[in-house]
Write a protein that holds these residues in place. Sequence first.
Motif, PDB file in Angstrom:
ATOM      1  N   VAL A 141       5.861  -4.982  -5.256  1.00  0.00           N
ATOM      2  CA  VAL A 141       5.467  -4.126  -6.168  1.00  0.00           C
ATOM      3  C   VAL A 141       3.940  -4.314  -6.720  1.00  0.00           C
ATOM      4  CG1 VAL A 141       7.742  -3.576  -6.937  1.00  0.00           C
ATOM      5  CG2 VAL A 141       6.815  -5.360  -8.287  1.00  0.00           C
ATOM      6  N   ARG A 142       3.442  -3.242  -7.178  1.00  0.00           N
ATOM      7  CA  ARG A 142       1.964  -3.431  -7.546  1.00  0.00           C
ATOM      8  C   ARG A 142       1.806  -3.055  -8.978  1.00  0.00           C
ATOM      9  NH1 ARG A 142      -2.829   1.125  -6.611  1.00  0.00           N
ATOM     10  NH2 ARG A 142      -1.899   1.785  -8.583  1.00  0.00           N
ATOM     11  N   PHE A 143       1.283  -4.040  -9.740  1.00  0.00           N
ATOM     12  CA  PHE A 143       0.940  -3.812 -11.311  1.00  0.00           C
ATOM     13  C   PHE A 143      -0.530  -3.716 -11.042  1.00  0.00           C
ATOM     14  CE2 PHE A 143       4.885  -6.337 -11.240  1.00  0.00           C
ATOM     15  CZ  PHE A 143       5.657  -5.860 -12.180  1.00  0.00           C
ATOM     16  N   HIS A 170      -9.538  -4.415  -1.808  1.00  0.00           N
ATOM     17  CA  HIS A 170      -8.323  -3.698  -1.127  1.00  0.00           C
ATOM     18  C   HIS A 170      -7.237  -3.312  -2.261  1.00  0.00           C
ATOM     19  CE1 HIS A 170      -4.579  -3.261   1.173  1.00  0.00           C
ATOM     20  NE2 HIS A 170      -5.378  -2.453   1.785  1.00  0.00           N
ATOM     21  N   ASN A 171      -7.116  -2.001  -2.265  1.00  0.00           N
ATOM     22  CA  ASN A 171      -5.798  -1.245  -3.270  1.00  0.00           C
ATOM     23  C   ASN A 171      -4.909  -1.170  -2.078  1.00  0.00           C
ATOM     24  OD1 ASN A 171      -4.355   0.355  -4.634  1.00  0.00           O
ATOM     25  ND2 ASN A 171      -5.704   2.065  -4.754  1.00  0.00           N
ATOM     26  N   PRO A 172      -3.643  -1.560  -2.353  1.00  0.00           N
ATOM     27  CA  PRO A 172      -3.036  -1.979  -3.546  1.00  0.00           C
ATOM     28  C   PRO A 172      -2.929  -3.685  -3.487  1.00  0.00           C
ATOM     29  CG  PRO A 172      -1.345  -1.722  -2.102  1.00  0.00           C
ATOM     30  CD  PRO A 172      -2.427  -1.275  -1.345  1.00  0.00           C
ATOM     31  N   GLY A 194       1.283   1.268 -13.755  1.00  0.00           N
ATOM     32  CA  GLY A 194       1.354   1.790 -12.592  1.00  0.00           C
ATOM     33  C   GLY A 194       0.363   2.346 -11.812  1.00  0.00           C
ATOM     34  N   GLN A 195      -0.137   3.442 -12.237  1.00  0.00           N
ATOM     35  CA  GLN A 195      -1.442   4.208 -11.862  1.00  0.00           C
ATOM     36  C   GLN A 195      -2.645   3.751 -12.144  1.00  0.00           C
ATOM     37  OE1 GLN A 195      -1.658   8.201 -13.304  1.00  0.00           O
ATOM     38  NE2 GLN A 195      -2.744   8.854 -11.265  1.00  0.00           N
ATOM     39  N   GLY A 196      -3.744   3.475 -11.478  1.00  0.00           N
ATOM     40  CA  GLY A 196      -4.774   2.808 -11.842  1.00  0.00           C
ATOM     41  C   GLY A 196      -5.823   3.559 -12.837  1.00  0.00           C
ATOM     42  N   PHE A 197      -5.416   3.673 -13.938  1.00  0.00           N
ATOM     43  CA  PHE A 197      -6.337   4.500 -14.904  1.00  0.00           C
ATOM     44  C   PHE A 197      -6.663   3.499 -16.311  1.00  0.00           C
ATOM     45  CE2 PHE A 197      -2.558   6.400 -15.789  1.00  0.00           C
ATOM     46  CZ  PHE A 197      -2.383   6.372 -17.313  1.00  0.00           C
TER      47      PHE A 197
HETATM   48  N1  GLN Z   1      -6.491   4.910  -7.234  1.00  0.00           N
HETATM   49  C1  GLN Z   1      -5.644   4.652  -8.263  1.00  0.00           C
HETATM   50  C2  GLN Z   1      -4.284   3.962  -8.027  1.00  0.00           C
HETATM   51  O1  GLN Z   1      -4.480   3.736  -6.957  1.00  0.00           O
HETATM   52  C3  GLN Z   1      -5.171   6.207  -8.912  1.00  0.00           C
HETATM   53  C4  GLN Z   1      -4.623   7.131  -7.829  1.00  0.00           C
HETATM   54  C5  GLN Z   1      -4.352   8.364  -8.055  1.00  0.00           C
HETATM   55  O2  GLN Z   1      -4.028   8.976  -9.241  1.00  0.00           O
HETATM   56  N2  GLN Z   1      -4.160   9.098  -7.040  1.00  0.00           N
HETATM   57  O3  GLN Z   1      -3.616   3.778  -8.791  1.00  0.00           O
END
Ligand code: GLN
Length: 383
Positions: free
Chosen positions: A357-359, A193-195, A56-59
């Motif tokens: 949905v975003r992966f 572009h996110n997402p 989920g979260q982009g880290f």
């Molecule tokens: N930019 C990252 C994402 O879109 C983290 C976003 C956040 O934690 N606020 O998943």
Amino acid sequence: MAATTSASSVSTYNENGVSNPPQYPLQVAKRLEKFKTTIFTQMSMLAVKHGAINLGQGFPNFDGPEFVKEAAIKAIKEGKNQYARGYGVPDLNTAVAARFKKDSGLVVDPEKEVTVTSGCTEAIAATILGLINPGDEVILFAPFYDSYEATLSMAGAKIKSITLRPPDFSIPINELKNAVSKNTRAVLMNTPHNPTGKMFTREEMDILASLCIENDVLVFSDEVYDKLAFEADHISMASLPGMYERTVTMNSLGKTFSLTGWKIGQQLQQLFRAPDSYYEELKKDYEAKKAILVEGLKTVGFVVYPSSGTYFVIADHTPFGLNNDVAFCEYLIQEVGVVAIPTSVFYLNPEDGKNLVRFTFCKDEETLREAVKRMKQKLKVLV
Ligand code: GLN
């Protein structure tokens, strides 16, 4: 000690310094009433609660490079620990300008045209609060990163949202032209572009640029994923003719150096001088991860839309028969053990995102393979 409290504080303290229960009701300011805990925090908490794999979260679930950590330790040990100049220490501003010249060809004045902020979210907030008056119209492309809407609301902006639709999420040019009015102050864009992983094409950017020039509109361009551009070269909006003087380019180091939790860059000018090989290697690693996830999702039965940049990919979940994106993500966490982000929160009209949905693929390969395996075992395409 007596309790001191203000309207916004959550706790008061008794004479022993022990915190009393919070006083309710706390009234959130009207302009922020509709905003809840961000979806990224919500989903990451659920991931921990259910022991689910967090796509989920982009880290990244891997660490940033040693040379970056060493640079931070060295700066701290050398005593660079006091207030820095508000808009960045001179050497850092110079390094930012040099990097921007290398990437975009533009020559910017490091003292007058570069400002260092604590993460790009602060840059977005500073830009919006500094340049938007209440009632100004700002055009956004949906789906959009959630902090844009919250920050625009704080500034009292009137949001006009233009929905980008699959499969290619291209700009509906006529809708864009109709959205621009004499009250339009700015367009807030994001490429890659996110997402969706979409990268704005040269043609789209040319049209956007000429509309902005004709109508005297500013562009706020969030380019934090510029080093994760796989299918095409990243183009900075500011590099288009006539756009430099009306564009605020916003960037960050968190994604590029896999250290999303760091929000201070005041002393790390070395990062801008990272060798080209670092960026090439980064891209190669991410291309391999992307292939694992995208191919995996396809074999599970998702309709996967092409992603050219970022570390995100959008998939259509409807083959599995759940009602909407939120229901699908709940099922995915509880029954499958994988977290994705429901995209409806990224639209003014949530209906527009209910099938998607975003992966993220910013995870090590083993984690990505395990997530695909779980989905393959538990998700069934309805025929
Ligand atoms: N930019 C990252 C994402 O879109 C983290 C976003 C956040 O934690 N606020 O998943």
